[in-house]
Design a protein around this motif. Sequence first.
Motif, PDB file in Angstrom:
ATOM      1  N   PHE A 271       0.820  -1.210   0.000  1.00  0.00           N
ATOM      2  CA  PHE A 271       0.000   0.000   0.000  1.00  0.00           C
ATOM      3  C   PHE A 271       0.859   1.268   0.000  1.00  0.00           C
ATOM      4  O   PHE A 271       0.517   2.257  -0.642  1.00  0.00           O
ATOM      5  CB  PHE A 271      -0.923   0.024   1.223  1.00  0.00           C
ATOM      6  N   VAL A 272       1.983   1.253   0.719  1.00  0.00           N
ATOM      7  CA  VAL A 272       2.829   2.451   0.814  1.00  0.00           C
ATOM      8  C   VAL A 272       3.679   2.633  -0.438  1.00  0.00           C
ATOM      9  O   VAL A 272       3.906   3.768  -0.878  1.00  0.00           O
ATOM     10  CB  VAL A 272       3.720   2.388   2.076  1.00  0.00           C
ATOM     11  N   CYS A 273       4.146   1.535  -1.026  1.00  0.00           N
ATOM     12  CA  CYS A 273       5.019   1.591  -2.212  1.00  0.00           C
ATOM     13  C   CYS A 273       4.392   0.783  -3.348  1.00  0.00           C
ATOM     14  O   CYS A 273       4.952  -0.245  -3.779  1.00  0.00           O
ATOM     15  CB  CYS A 273       6.403   1.049  -1.863  1.00  0.00           C
ATOM     16  N   PRO A 274       3.242   1.200  -3.850  1.00  0.00           N
ATOM     17  CA  PRO A 274       2.430   0.359  -4.741  1.00  0.00           C
ATOM     18  C   PRO A 274       3.095  -0.101  -6.026  1.00  0.00           C
ATOM     19  O   PRO A 274       2.918  -1.261  -6.414  1.00  0.00           O
ATOM     20  CB  PRO A 274       1.189   1.214  -5.016  1.00  0.00           C
ATOM     21  N   PRO A 275       3.911   0.721  -6.730  1.00  0.00           N
ATOM     22  CA  PRO A 275       4.442   0.241  -8.010  1.00  0.00           C
ATOM     23  C   PRO A 275       5.789  -0.455  -7.893  1.00  0.00           C
ATOM     24  O   PRO A 275       6.390  -0.795  -8.911  1.00  0.00           O
ATOM     25  CB  PRO A 275       4.587   1.533  -8.814  1.00  0.00           C
ATOM     26  N   LYS A 276       6.271  -0.662  -6.671  1.00  0.00           N
ATOM     27  CA  LYS A 276       7.623  -1.172  -6.481  1.00  0.00           C
ATOM     28  C   LYS A 276       7.641  -2.688  -6.298  1.00  0.00           C
ATOM     29  O   LYS A 276       6.668  -3.290  -5.857  1.00  0.00           O
ATOM     30  CB  LYS A 276       8.262  -0.502  -5.255  1.00  0.00           C
TER      31      LYS A 276
END
Length: 334
Positions: A271-276
């Motif tokens: 949720f905090v780093c969605p595209p990683k």
Amino acid sequence: MIQGVQSRTNPWEVLADKVLKGETISTEEGLAVLRSDDHELLSLLQAAFRVRYHFFGKKVKLNMIFNAKSGLCPENCGYCSQSIVSDAPIEKYTLLKKDVLVAGAREAMERKAGTYCIVASGRGPTDREVEEVCSAVREIKQELGMKICACLGILKEEQARRLKDAGVDRYNHNLNTSASHHTNITTSHTYEDRVGTVEKVKKAGISPCSGCIVGMGESDEQIMEMAYELRRLDADSIPVNFLHAIPGTPLEGMDELDPRRCLRVLALFRFVCPPKEIRISGGREVNLGSLQPLALYPANALFVGDYLTTEGQVADQDHQMIRDLGFEIEEFAG
């Protein structure tokens, strides 16, 4: 229609909607993820999977670690069996020669790993060690063409440039814990030393890989600190490790994780780093146990084979786990 109803009534679907709109979740929302009830776990994972699926579909990236230099480290990291404060009975050796490093890359290819990770213990590499790694990387690139990650400790700017010129695609240097918890884990280097290495790697044009170790006595708020800092650093790949408290290390006997806690942490990082790339890393077999397959709903990558000084799950079992989920190995993808 059903999806719309879920989004209005399920708080985790609402959170997924927010993330997919490009918004950043709040500290309060993140803490709610970490503190959610067990009966909400499946709905939480489904919401995290929506975000994962948006960016990565059902593909799973595989990485393999190669322990190129073991032990002999002057640092006092409390979790590490290779540190100067560890009495763990591990194999110790200086940096392996080029032909051994190249042979490790061939093994990684056989295991369908997209990225081969050359890891060396120590505070940071000597110039001679950097050149040895660069020589191996050039040969691996020429022979196999696979993506290479190096993890050699604290770097100088010139060393980072040399690694880039040799063909290193990614450099790993984990934050490991939050700034506010760092001195409880190690005092032989600073939190700023770690952040500085990530910044030097980025400046050299190498993809930054940086993650954390969960289960070292940190609070929920400190896990949030880690997630937000990795988002700020714009780490392309985020390995989430779960403490495997090795006998002989200062953190021996620490056991504060359970599989459900680990799954909540992975959902939070999605949720905090969605595209990683969120990678299930060290300690997954010990801490996730029979729930390992569920971890691939928020995460999209994992290590295959052994870790640095501990054994991992057999690669064939990982491949079968991925197939059983209906997911697909993204072969040779970095």
